[in-house]
Design a protein around this motif. Structure first.
Motif, PDB file in Angstrom:
ATOM      1  N   ASN A 174      25.887  33.877  19.345  1.00 15.16           N
ATOM      2  CA  ASN A 174      26.472  32.729  18.979  1.00 15.16           C
ATOM      3  C   ASN A 174      26.132  31.712  18.120  1.00 15.16           C
ATOM      4  OD1 ASN A 174      26.562  33.649  22.089  1.00 15.16           O
ATOM      5  ND2 ASN A 174      28.867  32.806  21.675  1.00 15.16           N
ATOM      6  N   THR A 175      24.731  31.554  18.076  1.00 15.18           N
ATOM      7  CA  THR A 175      24.130  30.726  16.822  1.00 15.18           C
ATOM      8  C   THR A 175      24.523  31.415  15.556  1.00 15.18           C
ATOM      9  OG1 THR A 175      22.362  30.263  18.471  1.00 15.18           O
ATOM     10  CG2 THR A 175      22.212  29.675  16.448  1.00 15.18           C
ATOM     11  N   PHE A 176      24.153  32.611  15.508  1.00 16.03           N
ATOM     12  CA  PHE A 176      24.677  33.382  14.053  1.00 16.03           C
ATOM     13  C   PHE A 176      25.881  32.886  13.699  1.00 16.03           C
ATOM     14  CE2 PHE A 176      26.213  37.293  12.068  1.00 16.03           C
ATOM     15  CZ  PHE A 176      25.510  37.091  10.941  1.00 16.03           C
ATOM     16  N   LEU A 177      27.005  33.329  14.662  1.00 21.16           N
ATOM     17  CA  LEU A 177      28.395  33.036  14.226  1.00 21.16           C
ATOM     18  C   LEU A 177      28.591  31.784  14.014  1.00 21.16           C
ATOM     19  CD1 LEU A 177      30.035  35.757  16.646  1.00 21.16           C
ATOM     20  CD2 LEU A 177      29.539  36.243  14.315  1.00 21.16           C
ATOM     21  N   ILE A 178      28.015  30.869  14.556  1.00 17.74           N
ATOM     22  CA  ILE A 178      28.518  29.385  14.405  1.00 17.74           C
ATOM     23  C   ILE A 178      28.209  29.020  13.000  1.00 17.74           C
ATOM     24  CG2 ILE A 178      27.618  27.084  14.773  1.00 17.74           C
ATOM     25  CD1 ILE A 178      27.763  27.775  17.984  1.00 17.74           C
ATOM     26  N   ASP A 179      26.617  29.656  12.710  1.00 15.44           N
ATOM     27  CA  ASP A 179      26.324  29.491  11.228  1.00 15.44           C
ATOM     28  C   ASP A 179      27.257  30.055  10.133  1.00 15.44           C
ATOM     29  OD1 ASP A 179      24.190  27.740  12.065  1.00 15.44           O
ATOM     30  OD2 ASP A 179      22.858  29.550  12.123  1.00 15.44           O
ATOM     31  N   ILE A 222      32.657  29.174   5.881  1.00 15.50           N
ATOM     32  CA  ILE A 222      34.129  29.213   5.788  1.00 15.50           C
ATOM     33  C   ILE A 222      34.739  28.110   5.563  1.00 15.50           C
ATOM     34  CG2 ILE A 222      36.193  30.576   6.452  1.00 15.50           C
ATOM     35  CD1 ILE A 222      34.371  32.469   8.070  1.00 15.50           C
ATOM     36  N   GLN A 223      35.499  28.162   4.296  1.00 16.20           N
ATOM     37  CA  GLN A 223      36.091  26.736   3.693  1.00 16.20           C
ATOM     38  C   GLN A 223      37.187  26.302   4.871  1.00 16.20           C
ATOM     39  OE1 GLN A 223      38.054  27.043  -0.063  1.00 16.20           O
ATOM     40  NE2 GLN A 223      38.508  24.644  -0.183  1.00 16.20           N
ATOM     41  N   ILE A 224      37.959  27.274   5.245  1.00 12.04           N
ATOM     42  CA  ILE A 224      39.196  26.735   6.163  1.00 12.04           C
ATOM     43  C   ILE A 224      38.574  26.264   7.415  1.00 12.04           C
ATOM     44  CG2 ILE A 224      39.564  28.912   7.495  1.00 12.04           C
ATOM     45  CD1 ILE A 224      42.541  28.366   6.810  1.00 12.04           C
ATOM     46  N   ILE A 225      37.307  26.613   7.956  1.00  8.32           N
ATOM     47  CA  ILE A 225      36.642  26.154   8.976  1.00  8.32           C
ATOM     48  C   ILE A 225      36.277  24.780   8.458  1.00  8.32           C
ATOM     49  CG2 ILE A 225      34.880  26.419  10.575  1.00  8.32           C
ATOM     50  CD1 ILE A 225      37.153  28.428  11.624  1.00  8.32           C
ATOM     51  N   ARG A 226      35.659  24.423   7.706  1.00  6.41           N
ATOM     52  CA  ARG A 226      35.286  23.177   7.234  1.00  6.41           C
ATOM     53  C   ARG A 226      36.411  22.482   7.390  1.00  6.41           C
ATOM     54  NH1 ARG A 226      31.959  26.149   3.385  1.00  6.41           N
ATOM     55  NH2 ARG A 226      33.385  25.563   1.780  1.00  6.41           N
ATOM     56  N   LYS A 227      37.754  22.482   6.925  1.00  9.69           N
ATOM     57  CA  LYS A 227      38.609  21.671   6.611  1.00  9.69           C
ATOM     58  C   LYS A 227      38.991  21.222   8.344  1.00  9.69           C
ATOM     59  CE  LYS A 227      40.241  22.935   2.319  1.00  9.69           C
ATOM     60  NZ  LYS A 227      41.521  23.384   1.365  1.00  9.69           N
ATOM     61  N   ILE A 228      39.029  22.256   8.989  1.00  7.67           N
ATOM     62  CA  ILE A 228      39.681  22.073  10.471  1.00  7.67           C
ATOM     63  C   ILE A 228      38.621  21.282  11.085  1.00  7.67           C
ATOM     64  CG2 ILE A 228      39.909  23.181  12.845  1.00  7.67           C
ATOM     65  CD1 ILE A 228      42.198  23.656  10.760  1.00  7.67           C
ATOM     66  N   ARG A 229      37.347  21.443  10.813  1.00  9.23           N
ATOM     67  CA  ARG A 229      36.310  20.559  11.503  1.00  9.23           C
ATOM     68  C   ARG A 229      36.193  19.133  11.024  1.00  9.23           C
ATOM     69  NH1 ARG A 229      30.285  22.192  11.138  1.00  9.23           N
ATOM     70  NH2 ARG A 229      30.192  20.904  13.172  1.00  9.23           N
ATOM     71  N   GLU A 230      36.894  18.949   9.657  1.00  9.56           N
ATOM     72  CA  GLU A 230      36.828  17.458   9.101  1.00  9.56           C
ATOM     73  C   GLU A 230      38.020  16.819   9.813  1.00  9.56           C
ATOM     74  OE1 GLU A 230      37.188  18.222   4.858  1.00  9.56           O
ATOM     75  OE2 GLU A 230      35.131  18.947   4.845  1.00  9.56           O
ATOM     76  N   PHE A 257      35.133  39.610   8.865  1.00  9.71           N
ATOM     77  CA  PHE A 257      34.785  38.574   9.722  1.00  9.71           C
ATOM     78  C   PHE A 257      35.555  37.390   9.156  1.00  9.71           C
ATOM     79  CE2 PHE A 257      32.454  34.675  10.938  1.00  9.71           C
ATOM     80  CZ  PHE A 257      32.582  34.710  12.335  1.00  9.71           C
ATOM     81  N   ARG A 258      35.522  37.264   7.945  1.00  8.42           N
ATOM     82  CA  ARG A 258      36.161  35.994   7.183  1.00  8.42           C
ATOM     83  C   ARG A 258      37.562  36.313   7.235  1.00  8.42           C
ATOM     84  NH1 ARG A 258      33.986  32.349   3.507  1.00  8.42           N
ATOM     85  NH2 ARG A 258      32.125  33.636   3.500  1.00  8.42           N
ATOM     86  N   ILE A 259      38.148  37.591   7.265  1.00 11.73           N
ATOM     87  CA  ILE A 259      39.473  37.795   7.032  1.00 11.73           C
ATOM     88  C   ILE A 259      40.053  37.370   8.557  1.00 11.73           C
ATOM     89  CG2 ILE A 259      41.141  39.501   7.493  1.00 11.73           C
ATOM     90  CD1 ILE A 259      39.610  40.867   4.778  1.00 11.73           C
ATOM     91  N   ALA A 260      39.218  37.964   9.710  1.00 14.33           N
ATOM     92  CA  ALA A 260      39.754  37.744  11.245  1.00 14.33           C
ATOM     93  C   ALA A 260      39.795  36.045  11.314  1.00 14.33           C
ATOM     94  CB  ALA A 260      38.686  38.199  12.019  1.00 14.33           C
ATOM     95  N   VAL A 261      38.910  35.330  10.810  1.00 14.84           N
ATOM     96  CA  VAL A 261      38.643  33.838  10.861  1.00 14.84           C
ATOM     97  C   VAL A 261      39.887  33.102  10.308  1.00 14.84           C
ATOM     98  CG1 VAL A 261      37.521  32.021  10.191  1.00 14.84           C
ATOM     99  CG2 VAL A 261      36.252  33.856  11.393  1.00 14.84           C
ATOM    100  N   ASN A 262      40.066  33.753   9.030  1.00 15.82           N
ATOM    101  CA  ASN A 262      41.018  33.059   8.147  1.00 15.82           C
ATOM    102  C   ASN A 262      42.558  33.385   8.699  1.00 15.82           C
ATOM    103  OD1 ASN A 262      39.973  31.640   6.030  1.00 15.82           O
ATOM    104  ND2 ASN A 262      39.438  33.549   4.962  1.00 15.82           N
TER     105      ASN A 262
END
Length: 197
Positions: free
Chosen positions: A78-83, A88-96, A176-181
């Motif tokens: 989990n720690t690795f996947l959080i890092d 990932i840019q789209i995740i940074r935008k959702i966090r903002e 991974f990046r594709i699955a997340v996006n």
């Protein structure tokens, strides 16, 4: 099932108010998201994964919500996947953005997508026997067990075996990046349809 979640299911330092807010959102959107699609984890742990994704998004807006260091050591996957998510840019935008509903939609889709990605990645590897572990054993509450902190605990051995597979997949592929996006885009589409319409 989400009603059974407790503070102890979180990898972050949270309090009962966070759990209550998450449960309120889950109840509010239950017609859109009736249940998780558990592949690697049991249903309650899959809900805990959604909870942890949601708290991860919320943590951007407060210094109080930090990863619990004692859990981070043991939940290395989990720690690795959080890092990795932070990159990932789209995740940074959702966090903002500071929107509980949108972040819930994304957390739900992300929790399911990561679970499925881990399952598919491990299934294709030499470590596929990890998927045959008993589902009734609670993943996010494993740290409460007496033998959890011993070096030869099977939990730690299994985490180490799985993380090697996941690291290799992330370093050599773009899956991974594709699955997340895809998960985030699906969540945004659903949010626009159900909330903004």
């Amino acid at each position: 099932m989400f009603k059974q979640l407790q503070v102890e299911h979180s990898l972050f330092h949270i309090d009962q108010d966070h759990i209550d807010l998450f449960k309120t959102l889950a109840a509010k959107w239950q017609t859109v998201f009736p249940d998780v699609y558990a592949k690697c984890l049991n249903t309650l742990d899959s809900w805990a994964s959604v909870l942890n994704s949601w708290v991860f998004f919320k943590s951007q807006h407060t210094d109080e919500l930090i990863l619990n260091p004692s859990k981070a050591i043991y939940y290395s996957i989990n720690t690795f996947l959080i890092d990795e998510l932070k990159k990932i840019q789209i995740i940074r935008k959702i966090r903002e953005c500071d929107n509980d509903d949108l972040q819930y939609f994304v957390a739900f889709q992300l929790g399911n997508a990561i679970d499925l990605w881990i399952y598919n990645t491990v299934e294709k590897s030499a470590e596929s026997d990890l998927l045959e572990l008993p589902e009734e054993k609670p993943y996010f509450l494993a740290y409460l067990e007496d033998d959890f902190q011993t070096d030869n605990a099977s939990f730690h051995r299994d985490q180490t075996r799985a993380i090697k597979v996941l690291v290799q997949a992330i370093r050599t592929q773009n899956c991974f990046r594709i699955a997340v996006n895809n998960a985030v885009n699906r969540a945004i589409d659903m949010y626009e349809y159900h909330v903004i319409k």
